[in-house]
Design a protein around this motif. Structure first.
Motif, PDB file in Angstrom:
ATOM      1  N   LYS A 158     -14.499 -17.261   9.154  1.00 18.88           N
ATOM      2  CA  LYS A 158     -15.241 -16.475  10.142  1.00 18.88           C
ATOM      3  C   LYS A 158     -15.254 -17.199  11.481  1.00 18.88           C
ATOM      4  O   LYS A 158     -14.985 -16.613  12.539  1.00 18.88           O
ATOM      5  CB  LYS A 158     -16.666 -16.216   9.667  1.00 18.88           C
ATOM      6  N   ARG A 159     -15.539 -18.495  11.452  1.00 18.45           N
ATOM      7  CA  ARG A 159     -15.556 -19.282  12.688  1.00 18.45           C
ATOM      8  C   ARG A 159     -14.150 -19.477  13.234  1.00 18.45           C
ATOM      9  O   ARG A 159     -13.897 -19.296  14.421  1.00 18.45           O
ATOM     10  CB  ARG A 159     -16.208 -20.647  12.435  1.00 18.45           C
ATOM     11  N   TRP A 160     -13.213 -19.830  12.358  1.00 22.32           N
ATOM     12  CA  TRP A 160     -11.866 -20.140  12.819  1.00 22.32           C
ATOM     13  C   TRP A 160     -11.183 -18.936  13.462  1.00 22.32           C
ATOM     14  O   TRP A 160     -10.481 -19.076  14.457  1.00 22.32           O
ATOM     15  CB  TRP A 160     -11.020 -20.670  11.655  1.00 22.32           C
ATOM     16  N   PHE A 161     -11.373 -17.738  12.888  1.00 17.99           N
ATOM     17  CA  PHE A 161     -10.738 -16.556  13.472  1.00 17.99           C
ATOM     18  C   PHE A 161     -11.484 -16.043  14.709  1.00 17.99           C
ATOM     19  O   PHE A 161     -11.025 -15.100  15.354  1.00 17.99           O
ATOM     20  CB  PHE A 161     -10.616 -15.436  12.439  1.00 17.99           C
ATOM     21  N   SER A 162     -12.596 -16.658  15.032  1.00 22.37           N
ATOM     22  CA  SER A 162     -13.294 -16.357  16.292  1.00 22.37           C
ATOM     23  C   SER A 162     -12.908 -17.348  17.380  1.00 22.37           C
ATOM     24  O   SER A 162     -13.110 -17.077  18.569  1.00 22.37           O
ATOM     25  CB  SER A 162     -14.812 -16.408  16.094  1.00 22.37           C
ATOM     26  N   THR A 163     -12.371 -18.491  16.996  1.00 20.86           N
ATOM     27  CA  THR A 163     -12.089 -19.571  17.952  1.00 20.86           C
ATOM     28  C   THR A 163     -10.641 -20.040  17.831  1.00 20.86           C
ATOM     29  O   THR A 163      -9.740 -19.461  18.439  1.00 20.86           O
ATOM     30  CB  THR A 163     -13.067 -20.737  17.720  1.00 20.86           C
ATOM     31  N   ASP A 164     -10.406 -21.033  16.991  1.00 18.84           N
ATOM     32  CA  ASP A 164      -9.114 -21.710  16.919  1.00 18.84           C
ATOM     33  C   ASP A 164      -7.954 -20.781  16.574  1.00 18.84           C
ATOM     34  O   ASP A 164      -6.845 -20.942  17.089  1.00 18.84           O
ATOM     35  CB  ASP A 164      -9.154 -22.826  15.864  1.00 18.84           C
ATOM     36  N   LEU A 165      -8.192 -19.804  15.694  1.00 21.01           N
ATOM     37  CA  LEU A 165      -7.091 -19.022  15.142  1.00 21.01           C
ATOM     38  C   LEU A 165      -6.981 -17.611  15.698  1.00 21.01           C
ATOM     39  O   LEU A 165      -6.099 -16.853  15.279  1.00 21.01           O
ATOM     40  CB  LEU A 165      -7.230 -18.953  13.611  1.00 21.01           C
ATOM     41  N   ILE A 166      -7.850 -17.214  16.626  1.00 21.65           N
ATOM     42  CA  ILE A 166      -7.815 -15.827  17.097  1.00 21.65           C
ATOM     43  C   ILE A 166      -6.518 -15.537  17.861  1.00 21.65           C
ATOM     44  O   ILE A 166      -5.935 -14.450  17.740  1.00 21.65           O
ATOM     45  CB  ILE A 166      -9.053 -15.497  17.964  1.00 21.65           C
ATOM     46  N   ALA A 167      -6.047 -16.506  18.661  1.00 20.39           N
ATOM     47  CA  ALA A 167      -4.812 -16.293  19.423  1.00 20.39           C
ATOM     48  C   ALA A 167      -3.625 -16.130  18.477  1.00 20.39           C
ATOM     49  O   ALA A 167      -2.745 -15.276  18.694  1.00 20.39           O
ATOM     50  CB  ALA A 167      -4.577 -17.455  20.382  1.00 20.39           C
ATOM     51  N   HIS A 168      -3.601 -16.926  17.428  1.00 18.14           N
ATOM     52  CA  HIS A 168      -2.524 -16.822  16.436  1.00 18.14           C
ATOM     53  C   HIS A 168      -2.561 -15.454  15.767  1.00 18.14           C
ATOM     54  O   HIS A 168      -1.508 -14.814  15.569  1.00 18.14           O
ATOM     55  CB  HIS A 168      -2.671 -17.928  15.390  1.00 18.14           C
ATOM     56  N   ALA A 169      -3.754 -14.977  15.435  1.00 20.76           N
ATOM     57  CA  ALA A 169      -3.873 -13.664  14.782  1.00 20.76           C
ATOM     58  C   ALA A 169      -3.401 -12.551  15.701  1.00 20.76           C
ATOM     59  O   ALA A 169      -2.664 -11.651  15.278  1.00 20.76           O
ATOM     60  CB  ALA A 169      -5.320 -13.438  14.354  1.00 20.76           C
ATOM     61  N   ARG A 170      -3.804 -12.603  16.975  1.00 20.33           N
ATOM     62  CA  ARG A 170      -3.380 -11.562  17.930  1.00 20.33           C
ATOM     63  C   ARG A 170      -1.870 -11.555  18.106  1.00 20.33           C
ATOM     64  O   ARG A 170      -1.232 -10.487  18.108  1.00 20.33           O
ATOM     65  CB  ARG A 170      -4.055 -11.793  19.284  1.00 20.33           C
ATOM     66  N   LYS A 171      -1.291 -12.715  18.224  1.00 18.18           N
ATOM     67  CA  LYS A 171       0.156 -12.806  18.429  1.00 18.18           C
ATOM     68  C   LYS A 171       0.915 -12.254  17.221  1.00 18.18           C
ATOM     69  O   LYS A 171       1.876 -11.489  17.371  1.00 18.18           O
ATOM     70  CB  LYS A 171       0.546 -14.261  18.682  1.00 18.18           C
ATOM     71  N   THR A 172       0.481 -12.627  16.024  1.00 21.98           N
ATOM     72  CA  THR A 172       1.178 -12.197  14.814  1.00 21.98           C
ATOM     73  C   THR A 172       1.048 -10.705  14.584  1.00 21.98           C
ATOM     74  O   THR A 172       2.035 -10.010  14.269  1.00 21.98           O
ATOM     75  CB  THR A 172       0.626 -12.955  13.594  1.00 21.98           C
ATOM     76  N   ASP A 196     -11.271  -7.757  18.449  1.00 20.07           N
ATOM     77  CA  ASP A 196     -12.258  -7.892  19.522  1.00 20.07           C
ATOM     78  C   ASP A 196     -13.659  -8.066  18.956  1.00 20.07           C
ATOM     79  O   ASP A 196     -14.419  -8.940  19.403  1.00 20.07           O
ATOM     80  CB  ASP A 196     -12.226  -6.668  20.444  1.00 20.07           C
ATOM     81  N   ARG A 197     -14.027  -7.227  17.998  1.00 22.14           N
ATOM     82  CA  ARG A 197     -15.364  -7.304  17.429  1.00 22.14           C
ATOM     83  C   ARG A 197     -15.582  -8.627  16.716  1.00 22.14           C
ATOM     84  O   ARG A 197     -16.662  -9.226  16.807  1.00 22.14           O
ATOM     85  CB  ARG A 197     -15.604  -6.138  16.462  1.00 22.14           C
ATOM     86  N   HIS A 198     -14.554  -9.107  16.036  1.00 23.71           N
ATOM     87  CA  HIS A 198     -14.701 -10.385  15.345  1.00 23.71           C
ATOM     88  C   HIS A 198     -14.871 -11.527  16.344  1.00 23.71           C
ATOM     89  O   HIS A 198     -15.743 -12.385  16.172  1.00 23.71           O
ATOM     90  CB  HIS A 198     -13.487 -10.657  14.448  1.00 23.71           C
ATOM     91  N   GLU A 199     -14.049 -11.521  17.387  1.00 25.71           N
ATOM     92  CA  GLU A 199     -14.129 -12.600  18.376  1.00 25.71           C
ATOM     93  C   GLU A 199     -15.477 -12.608  19.076  1.00 25.71           C
ATOM     94  O   GLU A 199     -16.018 -13.675  19.401  1.00 25.71           O
ATOM     95  CB  GLU A 199     -13.005 -12.450  19.401  1.00 25.71           C
ATOM     96  N   ARG A 200     -16.065 -11.427  19.300  1.00 19.91           N
ATOM     97  CA  ARG A 200     -17.351 -11.335  19.994  1.00 19.91           C
ATOM     98  C   ARG A 200     -18.549 -11.475  19.046  1.00 19.91           C
ATOM     99  O   ARG A 200     -19.692 -11.366  19.481  1.00 19.91           O
ATOM    100  CB  ARG A 200     -17.449 -10.002  20.739  1.00 19.91           C
ATOM    101  N   GLY A 201     -18.273 -11.718  17.778  1.00 22.94           N
ATOM    102  CA  GLY A 201     -19.352 -11.908  16.825  1.00 22.94           C
ATOM    103  C   GLY A 201     -20.064 -10.637  16.433  1.00 22.94           C
ATOM    104  O   GLY A 201     -21.216 -10.674  15.981  1.00 22.94           O
TER     105      GLY A 201
END
Length: 626
Positions: A558-572, A594-599
């Protein structure tokens, strides 16, 4: 613990190519780095990779037995925990043993009892036994599906193996996506039942055997079904507690048999801590324990609880730290190792901790299965509440569902509208009908409705336990699906990748049957989960472990896909190839990210499932288009 494989020709028209058997074995070297063996005869080829655990000197396979004109050959993966008792019983007749292995016990058991020998085996197993005299091949899988066995057919042959990669290494089959079960994977995070995401590759179901004769259809029989377990009428709660203490002590003691170093996966939760405490008590020695943690995510870190348990029990404790970067880089390896894609983030943690544990131990015990056996998930109480609310469903059809942005509320409304048999899709279910309408494209949604694979699997299972309580029905369904096709798949593949044998005492079939027959309130009392297991553990574990919230090798996605890994998820998930599949609405994916990144919601599981699917298709069916 080992890897087995083989080729059976439908007609006895020559020997299988030894090179194919060797290639199939080589693909599973990690399952058995200690030895390799083959048997090739007219119309039959068997292969084996050995991880030496018991009888290190004389347990090599394939194992042969000749007695009074009958000749048998066996390849076997697993452990038979009651093999000493069976050996003693068989020795009273004509059986003459030449090894100290549990493998030889299976051969003599077949010689005496034939196919019904599987009903006498207490353990985890998948094996292939060729009766050369009768010219028949017998395949069997343990009751709970702890050990895998994959099957596929060509026009001329049936091939089987412990892993899919072994079937692929035969050079006889090609890979394609099984689109009939794609919705099942996306909805549940795994494929339930006999099918896999590989078209043409399926599994021998747990508790089943298969008998093959030349030029005849395979005979497949179910020899065990948890639904046949009768309720334990008249058993008082104090007596049940006393029985469980004795049963668990006996079971853990049996699971400690090993001629190589042994340890325990310790999360610091109730289940693994209890197994660890029992292992230490029954063995009388200092147990090695292994835990995983995360330096950048305190909300998911269980290391302190594991340390509390380790100190209380007095173990030789080891820890491993998993970072977000390592997690991201491991997704392709997760797909490679699991073969069947699983949306189990804990699989990556298990893979890494198994690698870290390998220099210290070859056999590891875990608390896997306790939640399905003793009702450990909060969803069971939630579903019983939904059952009471179901009578209000008639008030909901006019509810403006299209205006809701909160998917959790959408899911709850869907649940209230549906009876248990349609609502409950196991602990891991993610996509309900209302979510499917938003997330899938119209064409994919229509195709999924036509196949209705998930509905058929779960309907059949609920029919098997139609007369039982709601809790018993849920536990039965989870044991037959989520446990077998997700958790145990993960446990087997991730540990065997490190050449480690994982044992799961809570899934000893004697324990499972005993617990299934208990009254509901002994397992789930209000919102108190695993009631009787907590009672059993009170004298062995610290209060902090008994009362802590459930996590179980949690991964902070939950934290990683909001911060460290969100760019990787969007790109893929924005790659052109991903969009050409025409499975998902692009706007829905963007809104989800978007909703996940914004919590505004936790969509980490669905994000991870899409990343796994993308990696799986890229690895096994590149260039796939619907």
């Amino acid at each position: 613990m080992c890897g087995i494989c083989g080729i059976w020709h439908f007609e006895k028209d020559g020997r299988p190519d030894i090179g194919r058997i060797e290639a199939m074995c080589a693909a599973m070297r990690h399952r058995g780095p200690d030895a390799e063996g083959h048997h090739v005869g007219e119309g039959i080829g068997l292969g084996h990779r050995r991880l030496s655990i018991i009888d290190l000197a004389t347990g090599d396979q394939p194992m042969h037995l000749s007695h009074e004109g009958r000749r048998l050959v066996l390849v076997f993966n697993g452990e038979i925990y009651n093999y000493r008792l069976l050996r003693s019983e068989l020795s009273e007749t004509e059986s003459v043993f030449t090894t100290s292995s549990d493998t030889e016990v299976i051969l003599w058991a077949w010689m005496r009892w034939g196919p019904s020998c599987v009903c006498r085996l207490r353990g985890m197993f998948a094996f292939a036994l060729y009766d050369e005299t009768e010219d028949i091949l017998f395949l069997a899988r343990d009751r709970l599906g702890i050990k895998p066995l994959y099957l596929t057919q060509t026009p001329r042959s049936l091939l089987f193996a412990s892993e899919i990669r072994s079937l692929l290494a035969s050079g006889r089959i090609t890979t394609d996506l099984n689109t009939d079960v794609l919705d099942a994977f996306l909805s549940l995070g795994y494929v339930p039942g006999e099918q896999t995401l590989f078209a043409g590759i399926h599994k021998l179901p747990p508790g089943h055997w298969m008998l093959l004769r030349r030029n005849k259809p395979p005979e497949i029989r179910r020899y065990w079904d948890l639904a046949d377990t009768p309720p334990q009428a008249g058993l008082s709660y104090p007596d049940a507690c006393r029985q469980l203490k004795h049963l668990l002590a006996e079971t853990v003691s049996m699971h400690l048999m090993s001629d190589v170093p042994l340890g325990v996966f310790l999360s610091g939760g109730l289940d693994s801590s209890l197994i660890c405490a029992l292992a230490a008590r029954e063995s009388g020695s200092r147990i090695r324990t292994f835990s995983v943690g995360y330096s950048d995510a305190p909300e998911a870190n269980e290391l302190e609880y594991a340390r509390i348990a380790a100190r209380a029990i007095g173990t030789d404790h080891h820890e491993f730290i998993l970072s977000s970067g390592r997690f991201r880089d491991m997704i392709p390896e997760l797909v490679e190792t699991s073969e069947e894609p699983v949306v189990e983030t804990a699989a990556i943690a298990l893979h890494q901790i198994a690698q870290a544990a390998r220099p210290h131990a070859t056999v590891l015990l875990s608390g896997e299965g306790a939640d399905e056996v003793f009702a450990g998930y909060g969803i069971y109480a939630k579903m019983r509440t939904m059952e009471r609310l179901h009578r209000l469903a008639a008030l909901l059809p006019t509810f403006p569902m299209e205006r809701l942005s909160d998917e959790r509320l959408l899911k709850y409304i869907d649940w209230v509208r549906q009876p248990l048999e349609q609502r409950f899709r196991g602990t891991s279910a993610d996509i309900t009908p209302s979510i499917r309408k938003r997330f899938y494209t119209p064409s994919f949604r229509a195709a999924s409705a036509r196949t209705a694979y998930t509905e058929r699997v779960f309907r059949r299972l609920f029919e098997n336990v139609s007369g039982r309580s709601a809790l018993s029905r849920m536990l039965y369904v989870d044991t037959a699906t989520w446990l077998v096709d997700d958790l145990l798949l993960k446990a087997d593949k991730m540990t065997m990748a490190a050449s480690i044998e994982l044992r799961v005492p809570f899934l000893d079939h004697v324990v499972v049957e005993w617990a299934f027959g208990l009254p509901d309130e002994y397992k789930l009392q209000g919102n108190l989960t695993k009631r009787i297991l907590r009672e059993t553990a009170q004298s062995m574990l610290p209060e902090a472990i008994l009362k802590r919230p459930k996590m179980g090798f949690a991964v902070p996605t939950k934290r990683w896909f909001s911060t460290d890994l969100i760019a990787h998820a969007r790109k893929t998930l924005s790659q052109p190839a991903f969009r050409t599949w025409n499975l998902f609405e692009p706007e829905s994916i963007e809104a989800m990210l978007d909703r996940h990144e914004r919590g505004k919601g936790d969509y980490s599981r669905r994000i991870f499932s899409l990343l796994v699917l993308q990696a799986w298709i890229e690895r096994y069916v590149p260039g796939w288009k619907p």
